[in-house]
Design a protein around this motif. Structure first.
Motif, PDB file in Angstrom:
ATOM      1  N   SER A 383       0.849  -1.184   0.000  1.00  0.00           N
ATOM      2  CA  SER A 383       0.000   0.000   0.000  1.00  0.00           C
ATOM      3  C   SER A 383       0.885   1.235   0.000  1.00  0.00           C
ATOM      4  O   SER A 383       1.910   1.265   0.665  1.00  0.00           O
ATOM      5  N   GLY A 385       0.779   5.865  -0.710  1.00  0.00           N
ATOM      6  CA  GLY A 385       0.176   7.096  -1.208  1.00  0.00           C
ATOM      7  C   GLY A 385      -0.531   7.909  -0.156  1.00  0.00           C
ATOM      8  O   GLY A 385      -0.621   9.119  -0.261  1.00  0.00           O
ATOM      9  N   ASP A 409       2.856  -1.529   4.236  1.00  0.00           N
ATOM     10  CA  ASP A 409       2.316  -0.162   4.131  1.00  0.00           C
ATOM     11  C   ASP A 409       3.536   0.753   4.059  1.00  0.00           C
ATOM     12  O   ASP A 409       4.194   1.001   5.060  1.00  0.00           O
ATOM     13  N   TRP A 412       6.508   7.046   1.963  1.00  0.00           N
ATOM     14  CA  TRP A 412       7.603   7.797   1.308  1.00  0.00           C
ATOM     15  C   TRP A 412       7.010   8.924   0.501  1.00  0.00           C
ATOM     16  O   TRP A 412       5.807   9.169   0.569  1.00  0.00           O
ATOM     17  N   GLN A 413       7.857   9.644  -0.241  1.00  0.00           N
ATOM     18  CA  GLN A 413       7.428  10.848  -0.959  1.00  0.00           C
ATOM     19  C   GLN A 413       8.203  10.989  -2.270  1.00  0.00           C
ATOM     20  O   GLN A 413       9.278  10.400  -2.411  1.00  0.00           O
ATOM     21  N   GLU A 415       9.941  13.352  -2.971  1.00  0.00           N
ATOM     22  CA  GLU A 415      11.229  13.895  -2.546  1.00  0.00           C
ATOM     23  C   GLU A 415      12.186  12.826  -2.042  1.00  0.00           C
ATOM     24  O   GLU A 415      13.404  13.019  -2.073  1.00  0.00           O
ATOM     25  N   ASN A 519      -4.176  15.517   0.058  1.00  0.00           N
ATOM     26  CA  ASN A 519      -3.849  14.240  -0.558  1.00  0.00           C
ATOM     27  C   ASN A 519      -5.140  13.624  -1.109  1.00  0.00           C
ATOM     28  O   ASN A 519      -5.903  12.998  -0.400  1.00  0.00           O
ATOM     29  N   ARG A 524      -0.973  14.382  -4.709  1.00  0.00           N
ATOM     30  CA  ARG A 524      -0.789  15.623  -3.974  1.00  0.00           C
ATOM     31  C   ARG A 524      -1.284  16.816  -4.749  1.00  0.00           C
ATOM     32  O   ARG A 524      -1.003  16.982  -5.913  1.00  0.00           O
TER      33      ARG A 524
HETATM   34  C1  6R9 Z   1       5.008   7.892  -2.713  1.00  0.00           C
HETATM   35  C2  6R9 Z   1       4.077   9.060  -2.703  1.00  0.00           C
HETATM   36  C3  6R9 Z   1       3.763  11.895  -0.505  1.00  0.00           C
HETATM   37  C4  6R9 Z   1       2.779  12.075   0.642  1.00  0.00           C
HETATM   38  C5  6R9 Z   1       3.422  11.908   2.002  1.00  0.00           C
HETATM   39  C6  6R9 Z   1       2.262  11.431   2.837  1.00  0.00           C
HETATM   40  C7  6R9 Z   1       1.465  10.569   1.880  1.00  0.00           C
HETATM   41  C8  6R9 Z   1       2.498   8.389   1.084  1.00  0.00           C
HETATM   42  C9  6R9 Z   1       1.951   7.031   2.686  1.00  0.00           C
HETATM   43  C10 6R9 Z   1       1.474   8.320   3.011  1.00  0.00           C
HETATM   44  C11 6R9 Z   1       0.622   7.535   5.007  1.00  0.00           C
HETATM   45  C12 6R9 Z   1       1.696   5.967   3.631  1.00  0.00           C
HETATM   46  N1  6R9 Z   1       1.819   9.132   1.985  1.00  0.00           N
HETATM   47  N2  6R9 Z   1       2.564   7.114   1.493  1.00  0.00           N
HETATM   48  N3  6R9 Z   1       0.817   8.574   4.165  1.00  0.00           N
HETATM   49  N4  6R9 Z   1       1.024   6.277   4.760  1.00  0.00           N
HETATM   50  N5  6R9 Z   1       2.073   4.695   3.393  1.00  0.00           N
HETATM   51  O1  6R9 Z   1       2.908   8.911  -2.442  1.00  0.00           O
HETATM   52  O2  6R9 Z   1       4.650  10.275  -2.990  1.00  0.00           O
HETATM   53  O3  6R9 Z   1       2.916  11.659  -4.205  1.00  0.00           O
HETATM   54  O4  6R9 Z   1       4.995  12.682  -3.189  1.00  0.00           O
HETATM   55  O5  6R9 Z   1       3.092  11.879  -1.756  1.00  0.00           O
HETATM   56  O6  6R9 Z   1       1.780  11.057   0.577  1.00  0.00           O
HETATM   57  O7  6R9 Z   1       1.483  12.524   3.247  1.00  0.00           O
HETATM   58  O8  6R9 Z   1       3.984  13.128   2.428  1.00  0.00           O
HETATM   59  P1  6R9 Z   1       3.898  11.669  -3.105  1.00  0.00           P
END
Ligand code: 6R9
Length: 647
Positions: A383, A385, A409, A412-413, A415, A519, A524
């Motif tokens: 999972s 995002g 789960d 990451w980002q 960045e 989100n 984003r």
């Molecule tokens: C890889 C991706 C990043 C933002 C991140 C956070 C949220 C991503 C998550 C998560 C909770 C997870 N986010 N994975 N929150 N659990 N497993 O999604 O990159 O599109 O840059 O978004 O998404 O808030 O800061 P990106």
């Protein structure tokens, strides 16, 4: 309150695991006590042209922020994803392509991948694309998108992928910001039986993009398109005439590999820049360990290559590891909501990686569409995002995974380049809703609003105190903004923009963004971007946008709009404004709720108090906090009286 159950590592996951519980502890300890030694060893997973002798050279202090890894080594990313596998696995399938229609699929071996990428590389060179030039990729989910990425990497061009759902304006902004020389696109995309006019959009965008001198067009549907002689080239004709042999460019570890635009809390999207060596080491390593990847596994990540997940976990990570990666053109509910699981059965998928929004949408359709399929091949689920709510986690685990498959789960980002906080399937006991523990080399820290580190079980703002190789290096063309955005809130630390809780077992629970980023379905969106699209409409005086809870999307977009004097607030105008934002930015930015607001709650200095707007959008107007600093407290009652029904 949802009771937290812990799911221990299943026996079979333990047996095949690349990393066991004890190894995780031991390696993690080494990775933080001796990062140089740890990463020197991990760097060897790539083929280098000139080996590195320096490992890490990092400064997180403003105004001298600088991040370098393996800085004296040279390599080529496409060689690492293709050439080095050919002797052993030339005939192995590299990419399984599953088209929008279930009857449409293809398998591309590593030998074939080498041929396609070599030809396209030569076409790009013949068009004058050189090392360091930027190339925009605006494509549907077809194998040519991966060929385009790898061809850029081969000749040292820097790709900037723009998601196919973005509008001509959004595309133009991104092309202009990085002054791309070429665009690679398709006549049309196809998703869920619907066509997406990619070439039409490209033509429109290029009216304001003088830097672009050539456009390579893949024929996906054969639909009617316009043609600009001297600028447009058919992919099929050009690659057929080109040689498949293209020697790779020797790149420094710190030469840029790609730019990917992402939304922040202010201004236009930022061009997140990733470089070659560190990114590739990190993408490859995380793909191997987080997905416990073994030779022969069939691996499927449902993301689009327009997002970072597609970059790291459809293309670069899996291909660097010589994996078979599945690329899906369609959507989860076409032709029906069994599609994901039918594809799993058809291609005998072992690892399946998707987003919570897709899980929630499918969960709504009931168990039938899942249980009518076998899914016996599945071993691991993932999972990414956004936070996954425990209910969706349980459904994913029980119904999709038949209670057999661990769920990773992964937090990451864009960045971070790769996964930073995650369970490892053979090492980590799972708690639904928690991203669990830091990956090797990653040092999370939770700080209070003053930047003071908080110890033990606690909640606050999530920072990372030490660099890891996959970290972004700068904002393209604006290093100042890079330092301001990520390193100035909490001195000397990378600030993620996320809130986070740590429990008594040291598990991390991401609570969502603490900045003005929404989100939406894991994508984003900056509130500022949607606001500026709204005020660009000639009937709109002012707009304020916040996120509000949404059953399927996680968060939806709630817009407060003040019209110009004399303009009638009608339902038609509401629809028109929603359409307008779609057209200005793209469908993912469409407001879910739009409320007319004759006035917005502002401080006396004119700052919009989003905290109040957020509460009203969440239906929590009983607890608005202190409103006494407002210039006109009366506007709040009006906003409450006229709030939108969110159900
Ligand atoms: C890889 C991706 C990043 C933002 C991140 C956070 C949220 C991503 C998550 C998560 C909770 C997870 N986010 N994975 N929150 N659990 N497993 O999604 O990159 O599109 O840059 O978004 O998404 O808030 O800061 P990106």
């Amino acid at each position: 309150m949802f009771e937290v159950h812990t799911f221990p590592v299943p026996e079979d996951a333990k047996e095949r695991a690349l990393v066991t519980k004890d190894q995780y502890q031991e390696w993690y300890k080494k990775s933080v006590e001796d990062p140089e030694g740890f990463w020197a060893e991990q760097g060897k997973r790539l083929d280098w042209i000139k080996p590195y002798s320096k490992i890490k050279n990092v400064n997180f202090m403003v105004p001298d922020v600088s991040i370098k890894w393996f800085e004296d080594g040279t390599l080529n990313a496409s060689v690492n994803c293709i050439d080095r596998h050919l002797a052993k696995r030339g005939d192995q399938v590299a990419i399984i392509w599953e088209g929008d229609e279930p009857t449409d699929d293809a398998k591309i071996t590593y030998n074939e991948l080498a041929d396609h990428v070599g030809r396209l590389s030569n076409v790009m060179k013949a068009q004058g694309v050189k090392k360091g030039d930027r190339v925009c990729i605006y494509m549907p989910m077809i194998p040519e998108a991966a060929y385009a990425m790898l061809a850029c990497a081969r000749i040292g061009a820097v790709h900037s992928i723009v998601f196919g759902g973005f509008s001509p304006d959004s595309l133009a902004n991104r092309i202009q910001d990085s002054e791309c020389k070429m665009v690679i696109t398709a006549d049309e995309g196809v998703r869920g039986g619907r066509k997406i006019p990619l070439k039409v959009n490209t033509d429109k965008a290029l009216e304001t993009c003088p830097s672009v001198t050539s456009v390579v067009v893949v024929k996906r549907t054969g639909g009617d398109i316009e043609w600009v002689d001297g600028r447009d080239i058919w992919y099929e004709e050009a690659t057929e005439a080109a040689s498949p042999d293209c020697p790779p460019e020797e790149m420094n570890a710190e030469d840029p590999l790609f730019i990917l635009y992402t939304s922040g809390s202010t201004g236009q999207p930022k061009g997140v820049l990733h470089t070659t060596g560190g990114y590739m080491v990190y993408a490859s390593m995380t793909h191997q360990y987080v997905f416990d990847y073994h030779d022969g596994d069939i691996y499927w990540c449902t993301a689009d290559v327009g997002w970072v997940t597609g970059h790291s976990y459809i293309v670069y990570g899996p291909l660097a590891n010589g994996a078979t990666t599945l690329m899906f053109e369609g959507v989860p509910n076409y032709p029906d909501s069994s599609r994901f699981w039918q594809v799993c059965d058809k291609h005998q998928v072992n690892t399946f990686y998707t987003a919570p929004t897709a899980i929630r949408a499918l969960m709504r359709e009931g168990n039938g569409p899942v249980t009518s399929t076998s899914r016996k091949s599945l071993r691991l689920l993932g999972s990414v995002g956004e936070p996954i709510n425990p209910e969706a986690w349980m459904w994913y685990h029980e119904v999709v995974g038949d209670k057999r498959c661990p769920i990773v789960d992964t937090w990451w980002q864009t960045e971070t380049g790769g996964i930073l906080i995650t369970p490892l399937p053979g090492a980590t006991d799972l708690k639904p809703g928690s991203a669990a523990l830091p990956f090797f080399g990653v040092q999370p820290q939770i700080v209070d609003n003053e930047g003071e580190p908080l110890e033990g079980a606690t909640e606050g703002n999530l920072c990372i105190t030490e660099s890891w190789p996959g970290q972004m290096r700068t904002v393209y063309g604006d290093h100042e903004r890079f330092m301001q955005t990520y390193f100035s809130t909490y001195k000397g630390k990378y600030f993620t923009g996320d809130g986070c809780r740590r429990d008594e077992d040291g598990y991390y629970w991401i609570t969502g963004r603490v900045d003005d980023v929404i989100n939406v379905s894991g994508h984003r969106m900056g509130t500022a971007e949607v606001e500026s699209a709204l005020v660009a409409h000639d009937k709109v005086a002012e707009a304020a946008v916040v996120g509000a809870p949404h059953d399927i999307k996680g968060q939806g977009i709630y817009a407060y709009v003040t019209l110009n004097a004399g303009v009638e607030p009608t339902d038609e105008l509401k629809k028109e404004l929603v359409q307008w934002v779609r057209k200005e930015i793209g469908p993912i930015a469409s407001p879910d709720w739009l409320q007319w607001s004759p006035g917005l709650p502002k401080t006396r200095s004119g700052k919009i108090m989003r905290r109040i707007l957020r509460k009203i959008a969440e239906d929590e107007f009983g607890n608005l906090g202190d409103t006494s600093t407002l210039a006109d407290p009366g506007v709040v009652d009006d906003l409450i009286d006229n709030r939108q029904n969110r159900t």
